[in-house]
Design a protein around this motif. Structure first.
Motif, PDB file in Angstrom:
ATOM      1  N   ARG A  55     -21.485  58.335 -17.796  1.00  0.00           N
ATOM      2  CA  ARG A  55     -21.111  60.018 -18.126  1.00  0.00           C
ATOM      3  C   ARG A  55     -19.551  60.149 -17.798  1.00  0.00           C
ATOM      4  O   ARG A  55     -18.791  60.201 -18.378  1.00  0.00           O
ATOM      5  N   GLY A  56     -19.326  59.117 -16.705  1.00  0.00           N
ATOM      6  CA  GLY A  56     -17.429  58.944 -16.615  1.00  0.00           C
ATOM      7  C   GLY A  56     -16.685  58.700 -17.850  1.00  0.00           C
ATOM      8  O   GLY A  56     -15.224  59.016 -18.235  1.00  0.00           O
ATOM      9  N   TYR A  57     -17.437  57.401 -18.055  1.00  0.00           N
ATOM     10  CA  TYR A  57     -16.442  56.933 -19.412  1.00  0.00           C
ATOM     11  C   TYR A  57     -16.352  57.931 -20.128  1.00  0.00           C
ATOM     12  O   TYR A  57     -15.569  57.944 -21.699  1.00  0.00           O
ATOM     13  N   ASP A  58     -17.495  58.754 -20.985  1.00  0.00           N
ATOM     14  CA  ASP A  58     -17.707  59.610 -22.075  1.00  0.00           C
ATOM     15  C   ASP A  58     -16.518  61.093 -21.929  1.00  0.00           C
ATOM     16  O   ASP A  58     -15.948  60.945 -22.975  1.00  0.00           O
ATOM     17  N   LEU A  59     -16.902  60.637 -20.643  1.00  0.00           N
ATOM     18  CA  LEU A  59     -15.680  61.921 -20.423  1.00  0.00           C
ATOM     19  C   LEU A  59     -13.910  61.388 -20.768  1.00  0.00           C
ATOM     20  O   LEU A  59     -13.459  62.157 -21.181  1.00  0.00           O
ATOM     21  N   LEU A  60     -13.837  60.229 -19.638  1.00  0.00           N
ATOM     22  CA  LEU A  60     -12.031  60.085 -20.028  1.00  0.00           C
ATOM     23  C   LEU A  60     -12.680  59.905 -21.423  1.00  0.00           C
ATOM     24  O   LEU A  60     -11.094  59.887 -22.032  1.00  0.00           O
ATOM     25  N   ARG A  61     -12.866  59.145 -22.661  1.00  0.00           N
ATOM     26  CA  ARG A  61     -12.942  58.821 -23.651  1.00  0.00           C
ATOM     27  C   ARG A  61     -12.898  60.194 -25.065  1.00  0.00           C
ATOM     28  O   ARG A  61     -11.537  60.103 -25.753  1.00  0.00           O
ATOM     29  N   GLN A  66      -8.430  63.931 -27.252  1.00  0.00           N
ATOM     30  CA  GLN A  66      -7.512  65.169 -26.827  1.00  0.00           C
ATOM     31  C   GLN A  66      -6.038  64.787 -26.611  1.00  0.00           C
ATOM     32  O   GLN A  66      -5.008  65.453 -26.803  1.00  0.00           O
ATOM     33  N   PHE A  67      -6.193  63.675 -25.046  1.00  0.00           N
ATOM     34  CA  PHE A  67      -4.590  63.575 -25.205  1.00  0.00           C
ATOM     35  C   PHE A  67      -4.026  63.047 -25.850  1.00  0.00           C
ATOM     36  O   PHE A  67      -2.452  63.279 -26.562  1.00  0.00           O
ATOM     37  N   SER A  68      -4.392  62.601 -27.071  1.00  0.00           N
ATOM     38  CA  SER A  68      -4.226  61.702 -27.980  1.00  0.00           C
ATOM     39  C   SER A  68      -3.086  62.721 -29.222  1.00  0.00           C
ATOM     40  O   SER A  68      -1.778  63.228 -29.452  1.00  0.00           O
ATOM     41  N   SER A 140      -9.018  51.760 -25.035  1.00  0.00           N
ATOM     42  CA  SER A 140      -9.079  51.003 -26.385  1.00  0.00           C
ATOM     43  C   SER A 140      -9.575  50.185 -26.863  1.00  0.00           C
ATOM     44  O   SER A 140     -10.421  49.747 -27.058  1.00  0.00           O
ATOM     45  N   GLY A 141      -9.558  50.339 -28.653  1.00  0.00           N
ATOM     46  CA  GLY A 141      -9.938  50.042 -29.487  1.00  0.00           C
ATOM     47  C   GLY A 141     -11.628  50.523 -29.579  1.00  0.00           C
ATOM     48  O   GLY A 141     -12.274  49.935 -30.757  1.00  0.00           O
ATOM     49  N   THR A 142     -12.095  51.592 -28.891  1.00  0.00           N
ATOM     50  CA  THR A 142     -13.240  52.482 -29.675  1.00  0.00           C
ATOM     51  C   THR A 142     -12.667  53.352 -31.088  1.00  0.00           C
ATOM     52  O   THR A 142     -11.555  53.243 -31.286  1.00  0.00           O
ATOM     53  N   TYR A 143     -14.314  54.108 -31.336  1.00  0.00           N
ATOM     54  CA  TYR A 143     -13.872  54.689 -32.452  1.00  0.00           C
ATOM     55  C   TYR A 143     -12.421  56.080 -32.095  1.00  0.00           C
ATOM     56  O   TYR A 143     -13.162  56.990 -31.258  1.00  0.00           O
ATOM     57  N   GLY A 144     -12.486  56.014 -33.072  1.00  0.00           N
ATOM     58  CA  GLY A 144     -11.230  57.071 -33.255  1.00  0.00           C
ATOM     59  C   GLY A 144      -9.357  56.884 -32.232  1.00  0.00           C
ATOM     60  O   GLY A 144      -8.445  57.602 -31.760  1.00  0.00           O
ATOM     61  N   LEU A 145      -9.737  55.617 -31.208  1.00  0.00           N
ATOM     62  CA  LEU A 145      -8.815  55.429 -30.947  1.00  0.00           C
ATOM     63  C   LEU A 145      -8.297  54.089 -30.724  1.00  0.00           C
ATOM     64  O   LEU A 145      -7.976  53.086 -29.975  1.00  0.00           O
ATOM     65  N   ALA A 148      -4.276  51.263 -34.136  1.00  0.00           N
ATOM     66  CA  ALA A 148      -3.215  51.876 -35.465  1.00  0.00           C
ATOM     67  C   ALA A 148      -3.336  53.522 -35.570  1.00  0.00           C
ATOM     68  O   ALA A 148      -2.589  54.014 -37.017  1.00  0.00           O
ATOM     69  N   GLU A 149      -4.095  53.739 -35.192  1.00  0.00           N
ATOM     70  CA  GLU A 149      -4.062  55.854 -35.592  1.00  0.00           C
ATOM     71  C   GLU A 149      -3.154  56.197 -34.632  1.00  0.00           C
ATOM     72  O   GLU A 149      -2.508  56.573 -33.884  1.00  0.00           O
ATOM     73  N   ARG A 150      -3.105  57.238 -35.737  1.00  0.00           N
ATOM     74  CA  ARG A 150      -2.075  58.455 -35.602  1.00  0.00           C
ATOM     75  C   ARG A 150      -2.300  59.163 -33.983  1.00  0.00           C
ATOM     76  O   ARG A 150      -3.555  58.828 -34.028  1.00  0.00           O
ATOM     77  N   GLY A 151      -2.066  58.838 -32.681  1.00  0.00           N
ATOM     78  CA  GLY A 151      -1.731  59.033 -31.703  1.00  0.00           C
ATOM     79  C   GLY A 151      -1.470  58.241 -30.885  1.00  0.00           C
ATOM     80  O   GLY A 151      -0.560  57.812 -29.895  1.00  0.00           O
TER      81      GLY A 151
END
Length: 317
Positions: A55-61, A66-68, A140-145, A148-151
């Motif tokens: 759960r902690g990782y899911d919320l962090l991701r 959103q932070f991006s 870093s390196g997960t989907y959407g993060l 090279a992604e914007r953000g």
């Protein structure tokens, strides 16, 4: 500590916009509390769970996603503030005239405002980047993060600070030209946003791509970018050297035409940017932004001199 205290027009500028400064400090503090708290939770509560589960990782991701987006909006917010409350409102209300009666020239008046805004904005940008990196180490390196992604691309390099400097310069120029608070804010946000979109669309053309090839026949999987590389293009190369889109297979029922059993295929290819291109691309884009910021700053002071001629001390009318 007294030597570090703001004095004269710098103190006046900070005093005028102290609410915005306190709001900025609060935003950094909240970001640190959220990202730092989730990072600690992820490290402690989910330490016994498999890699990147809990759960902690899911919320962090989710928070980092959103932070991006928030980091992308930072130059727009800075530019809008400089153009509106910092510059245009002074002209719209006429309060700049009071400042010019305090034995300072128009150039000193504008330079003071821009230096104060630049110092506060860069400090905020660096603080938010440091907070972002706390969470980035984990997600870093997960989907959407992807790097090279914007953000993530802007928030983990030098270009975000460069966009902020450009926003300040554009805000100073537009604020003087428009002299209407809301209109100046909207116009500056539009200009900075267009620059961000334009450079975001061409940044991966600054450096040549690397290409890998592989066998193309039944049972061979499509190529993947090595490591964490950014995929640019992939397809097939015919025996006569022509590049073709799609993949090689024998399933002729695929409706989208991606299979090419009708062509004499030699190999498949993949163009990509390796992570080694991250910092060179950052530096090239930052150089472009700093050049644009310098031009906008020069134009802002030229407009100021044209509209508010400098007083010459010791010379009577």
């Amino acid at each position: 500590m007294s030597a570090l205290a703001l004095r004269g027009p710098h103190w006046v500028t900070a005093r005028q916009h102290r609410r915005a400064l306190w709001l900025t400090v609060a935003a950094v503090a909240v970001s640190l509390a959220v990202i730092g708290g989730l990072r600690v939770w992820d490290m402690s509560k989910d330490a016994e769970l498999p890699d990147r589960w809990g759960r902690g990782y899911d919320l962090l991701r989710a928070a980092m996603a959103q932070f991006s987006q928030g980091m992308l909006a930072l130059p727009l917010l800075v530019g809008a503030f400089v153009a509106g409350p910092l510059i245009a409102r002074e002209f719209e209300s006429g309060t700049y005239k009071l400042s010019l009666t305090q034995s300072i020239t128009p150039v000193t008046w504008l330079r003071t405002k821009l230096l104060t805004a630049t110092a506060a904005s860069l400090a905020t940008t660096l603080a938010l980047t440091a907070v972002y990196l706390i969470g980035w180490q984990r997600v870093s390196g997960t989907y959407g993060l992807h790097w090279a992604e914007r953000g993530p691309y802007e928030a983990t390099g030098t270009v975000l600070a460069s966009y902020v400097l450009l926003a300040i310069a554009v805000g100073a120029l537009v604020g003087q030209l428009v002299r209407r608070t809301l209109v100046a804010m909207a116009a500056t946000g539009g200009v900075v946003g267009l620059v961000m979109l334009a450079l975001g669309a061409v940044r991966w053309d600054f450096l040549p791509v690397r290409t890998i090839t592989g066998r193309a026949h039944e049972g061979v999987y499509a190529l993947q970018a090595p490591g964490s590389g950014l995929l640019v293009e992939q397809g097939l190369i015919s025996t006569d050297g022509q590049r073709l889109p799609g993949y090689f297979c024998y399933d002729t029922d695929v409706p989208d035409g991606s299979c090419r059993p009708d062509e004499a295929i030699g190999v498949q290819y993949l163009d990509y940017h390796p992570f080694a291109h991250f910092w060179p691309t950052q530096l090239i884009e930052s150089g472009i932004l700093l050049a644009l910021a310098a031009l906008a700053t020069y134009a802002a002071f030229r407009v100021l001199r044209a509209r508010l001629p400098q007083r010459r001390p010791g010379r009577r009318a």
